[in-house]
Design a protein around this motif. Structure first.
Motif, PDB file in Angstrom:
ATOM      1  N   THR A  76       0.837  -1.194   0.000  1.00  0.00           N
ATOM      2  CA  THR A  76       0.000   0.000   0.000  1.00  0.00           C
ATOM      3  C   THR A  76       0.870   1.241   0.000  1.00  0.00           C
ATOM      4  OG1 THR A  76      -1.733  -1.174   1.188  1.00  0.00           O
ATOM      5  CG2 THR A  76      -1.821   1.227   1.250  1.00  0.00           C
ATOM      6  N   ALA A 107       2.446   1.717  -3.399  1.00  0.00           N
ATOM      7  CA  ALA A 107       1.437   2.144  -4.374  1.00  0.00           C
ATOM      8  C   ALA A 107       1.143   3.628  -4.207  1.00  0.00           C
ATOM      9  CB  ALA A 107       0.162   1.324  -4.219  1.00  0.00           C
ATOM     10  N   GLN A 108       1.008   4.087  -2.963  1.00  0.00           N
ATOM     11  CA  GLN A 108       0.739   5.506  -2.730  1.00  0.00           C
ATOM     12  C   GLN A 108       1.923   6.375  -3.133  1.00  0.00           C
ATOM     13  OE1 GLN A 108      -0.807   6.308   1.198  1.00  0.00           O
ATOM     14  NE2 GLN A 108      -2.883   6.020   0.461  1.00  0.00           N
ATOM     15  N   ASP A 135       1.687   6.612  -6.823  1.00  0.00           N
ATOM     16  CA  ASP A 135       0.582   7.478  -7.194  1.00  0.00           C
ATOM     17  C   ASP A 135       0.919   8.937  -6.897  1.00  0.00           C
ATOM     18  OD1 ASP A 135      -1.017   5.559  -8.295  1.00  0.00           O
ATOM     19  OD2 ASP A 135      -2.271   5.300  -6.533  1.00  0.00           O
ATOM     20  N   PHE A 166      -5.430  10.816  -0.791  1.00  0.00           N
ATOM     21  CA  PHE A 166      -5.910   9.829  -1.757  1.00  0.00           C
ATOM     22  C   PHE A 166      -7.220   9.250  -1.261  1.00  0.00           C
ATOM     23  CE2 PHE A 166      -1.470  10.168  -2.750  1.00  0.00           C
ATOM     24  CZ  PHE A 166      -1.470  10.144  -4.128  1.00  0.00           C
ATOM     25  N   GLU A 204      -9.363   6.184  -1.951  1.00  0.00           N
ATOM     26  CA  GLU A 204      -9.221   4.879  -2.588  1.00  0.00           C
ATOM     27  C   GLU A 204      -8.031   4.938  -3.545  1.00  0.00           C
ATOM     28  OE1 GLU A 204     -10.884   2.211  -1.574  1.00  0.00           O
ATOM     29  OE2 GLU A 204     -12.058   3.387  -0.165  1.00  0.00           O
ATOM     30  N   LYS A 205      -8.132   4.324  -4.723  1.00  0.00           N
ATOM     31  CA  LYS A 205      -6.966   4.290  -5.612  1.00  0.00           C
ATOM     32  C   LYS A 205      -7.125   5.130  -6.875  1.00  0.00           C
ATOM     33  CE  LYS A 205      -8.521   0.013  -7.743  1.00  0.00           C
ATOM     34  NZ  LYS A 205      -8.233  -1.366  -8.045  1.00  0.00           N
ATOM     35  N   ASN A 206      -8.290   5.763  -7.053  1.00  0.00           N
ATOM     36  CA  ASN A 206      -8.526   6.487  -8.307  1.00  0.00           C
ATOM     37  C   ASN A 206      -8.883   7.955  -8.146  1.00  0.00           C
ATOM     38  OD1 ASN A 206      -8.055   4.313 -10.137  1.00  0.00           O
ATOM     39  ND2 ASN A 206      -9.966   3.425  -9.422  1.00  0.00           N
ATOM     40  N   LYS A 243      -8.007   9.115 -11.601  1.00  0.00           N
ATOM     41  CA  LYS A 243      -7.138   8.210 -12.343  1.00  0.00           C
ATOM     42  C   LYS A 243      -8.004   7.376 -13.280  1.00  0.00           C
ATOM     43  CE  LYS A 243      -3.320   5.048 -11.430  1.00  0.00           C
ATOM     44  NZ  LYS A 243      -2.648   4.316 -10.331  1.00  0.00           N
ATOM     45  N   ASN A 282      -5.147   4.239 -15.814  1.00  0.00           N
ATOM     46  CA  ASN A 282      -3.812   4.329 -15.225  1.00  0.00           C
ATOM     47  C   ASN A 282      -3.128   5.687 -15.461  1.00  0.00           C
ATOM     48  OD1 ASN A 282      -2.244   2.882 -13.422  1.00  0.00           O
ATOM     49  ND2 ASN A 282      -0.814   2.257 -15.019  1.00  0.00           N
TER      50      ASN A 282
END
Length: 143
Positions: free
Chosen positions: A18, A21-22, A25, A99, A101-103, A127, A130
């Motif tokens: 995690t 990934a952050q 990002d 952030f 979530e992831k998008n 996002k 990608n």
């Protein structure tokens, strides 16, 4: 005992994934914003357009009028192209990344340039496929 060690290692692995990934990002978001800011500084709409979501907008708070003006993407791009906005180098201070979530992400950025008003910007990004795109630039001029 083995179960506790296994749980600990699994948790540690998930947390590191995690975090990485952050970090990636954060780099992507910062890269998109840096390209966007530089495009405005140089009035380069060719560099600007790929950073913008199709539904991009600028929300400009005017403290003197106690009002918000909304510019759609086409209007904003035309203002950059005609040099009504931009055209001078600014220093960007990236102050806060959030952030969702992831998008989705929001970032607070202060833009400064000698002899010009300071800008406090709150960017919203999404996002898609990608790639980070700016969907909103909420800005306040600080005289």
């Amino acid at each position: 005992m083995k179960t506790k060690i296994l749980i600990f290692l699994t948790t540690l692995t998930l947390l590191s994934c995690t975090t990485n990934a952050q970090k990636n990002d954060k780099k992507g978001v910062k890269s998109t914003l840096t390209s966007y800011i530089n495009a405005g500084d140089t009035n380069n709409v060719i560099q600007l357009n790929p950073q913008l979501h199709p539904n991009f907008r600028v929300a400009l708070y005017d403290d003197k009028k106690n009002a918000v003006s909304i510019l759609d993407k086409a209007t904003y791009v035309s203002f950059i192209e005609s040099k009504k906005f931009g055209g001078y180098k600014r220093k960007a201070s990236f102050e806060n990344f959030q952030f969702i979530e992831k998008n989705m992400a929001t970032v607070k950025v202060t833009l400064t340039s000698p002899g010009k008003p300071t800008l406090k910007n709150f960017y919203s990004l999404v996002k898609i496929k990608n790639k980070w795109l700016i969907i909103q630039d909420y800005v306040m001029l600080i005289p």
